[in-house]
Design an enzyme around this catalytic site. Structure first.
Site, PDB file in Angstrom:
ATOM      1  N   ARG A   1       0.851  -1.187   0.000  1.00 47.77           N
ATOM      2  CA  ARG A   1       0.000   0.000   0.000  1.00 47.77           C
ATOM      3  C   ARG A   1       0.889   1.239   0.000  1.00 47.77           C
ATOM      4  NH1 ARG A   1      -3.423  -2.609  -1.744  1.00 47.77           N
ATOM      5  NH2 ARG A   1      -5.553  -2.978  -0.993  1.00 47.77           N
TER       6      ARG A   1
ATOM      7  N   HIS B 106      -0.179   0.286 -10.204  1.00 47.02           N
ATOM      8  CA  HIS B 106      -0.923  -0.659  -9.360  1.00 47.02           C
ATOM      9  C   HIS B 106      -1.328  -1.908 -10.153  1.00 47.02           C
ATOM     10  CE1 HIS B 106      -3.459  -0.740  -5.439  1.00 47.02           C
ATOM     11  NE2 HIS B 106      -3.133  -1.966  -5.808  1.00 47.02           N
TER      12      HIS B 106
END
Length: 316
Positions: A231, A279
């Site tokens: 993250r 991502h």
């Protein structure tokens, strides 16, 4: 009588794929719907609207459409006692292993060094290294973290992992390989000090937000490499930019960011030693993910344990 399942996804294409896959994986007694309904018993979602749960009074479970759940547990309308479940693998581990292996091999083969030399038209040969000479640390030892750590250890790298339980151990693997597991906050600095390459795979929680700060970066060996596939909020970006500028960190391969998409004027785009991807290190494969969710729903309806339940207090 049918059991209603709501699929709520921010991407229209993914929404339709989830609906089709769940219909294929569940008996006809389950009705897949795409709008909130007072009779919905199960929810499969990604980044739900702030008030979505208020429209679902009969809801019994909530399944994340991805491995992460920070987008769910911070929802203001999420009932405090509602069971939330996350995906455990569903095809993501293989992707994550491949992504991280590639970044570690770049370090092993000195790819960044040779790329810099090319820009300067320099022909300099450096000594080869064996995987056993390269120490890799994995922060986050869940399903994906264990898969990455195990794959790298089996290839001969010196692998260490960090977890929150306060107990060190050596995890033995086949072929005489092993993973050194550091346990508890008192072992955090010692773990970092042996990471020539640090891979971040931990969830984002109040305890892990900005855990990679100036002190953590200073504890790494000089010139260490950082790989973040967990993250974005795990890293204090200002501290990372300073460490890159000073050379304390030689490179950072970043797939996740505190704010996505990453703004076009963000300094990470052009910071020295940084490689960015949007991502994509482990994308959700809808069909196997839907089968996993379907199995969880069937288990819940049968009164059996459902894998992947989120511990709200821990954040994952």
């Amino acid at each position: 009588m049918t059991t209603r399942i709501l699929v709520s996804h921010t991407d229209a294409g993914a929404q339709k794929r989830w609906e089709r896959a769940l219909r294929a994986a569940l008996p006809a007694t389950f009705d897949i719907v795409d709008t909130p309904d007072p009779e919905v018993r199960h929810l499969v979602t990604w980044t739900p609207a702030d008030d979505l749960f208020n429209a679902l009074p009969a809801l019994q479970t909530c399944f994340s459409a991805a491995a992460g759940v920070d987008h769910l547990i911070d929802n203001p309308s999420l009932p405090p006692a509602l069971p939330v479940y996350r995906l455990l693998d569903a095809g993501m581990a293989e992707q994550m292993v491949r992504y991280c292996r590639h970044e570690v091999e770049r370090r092993l083969m000195r790819k960044a060094v040779y790329e810099d030399q090319q820009q300067q038209a320099q022909w300099i040969e450096h000594a080869a290294r064996a995987p056993a000479e390269l120490s890799v640390g994995v922060f986050g030892f869940g399903v994906l973290g264990k898969a990455v750590a195990t794959a790298l250890a089996e290839e001969g790298y010196q692998v260490a992992a960090f977890r929150r339980q306060p107990q060190d151990e050596t995890l033995a693997l086949d072929g005489g390989r092993s993973i050194d597991v550091f346990g508890g906050p008192d072992r955090w600095a010692a773990f970092l000090q042996r990471c020539e390459v640090l891979i971040l795979l931990a969830p984002l929680t109040p305890a892990t937000e900005h855990i990679i700060d100036a002190q953590a970066l200073a504890d790494l060996p000089a010139g260490a490499a950082l790989v973040n596939v967990g993250r974005g909020g795990l890293i204090d970006t200002d501290a990372l930019l300073a460490a890159l500028a000073s050379g304390q960190v030689s490179s950072a391969s970043l797939d996740v960011f505190e704010h996505e998409p990453l703004p076009a004027d963000h300094p990470l785009w052009h910071a020295p030693g940084v490689r960015l991807t949007p991502h994509v290190s482990a994308l959700t494969l809808v069909e196997p993910a839907a089968r996993q969710v379907a199995e969880g729903i069937l288990a819940f309806e049968a009164g059996q344990p459902v894998p992947g339940r989120v511990e709200r207090s821990a954040g994952y």
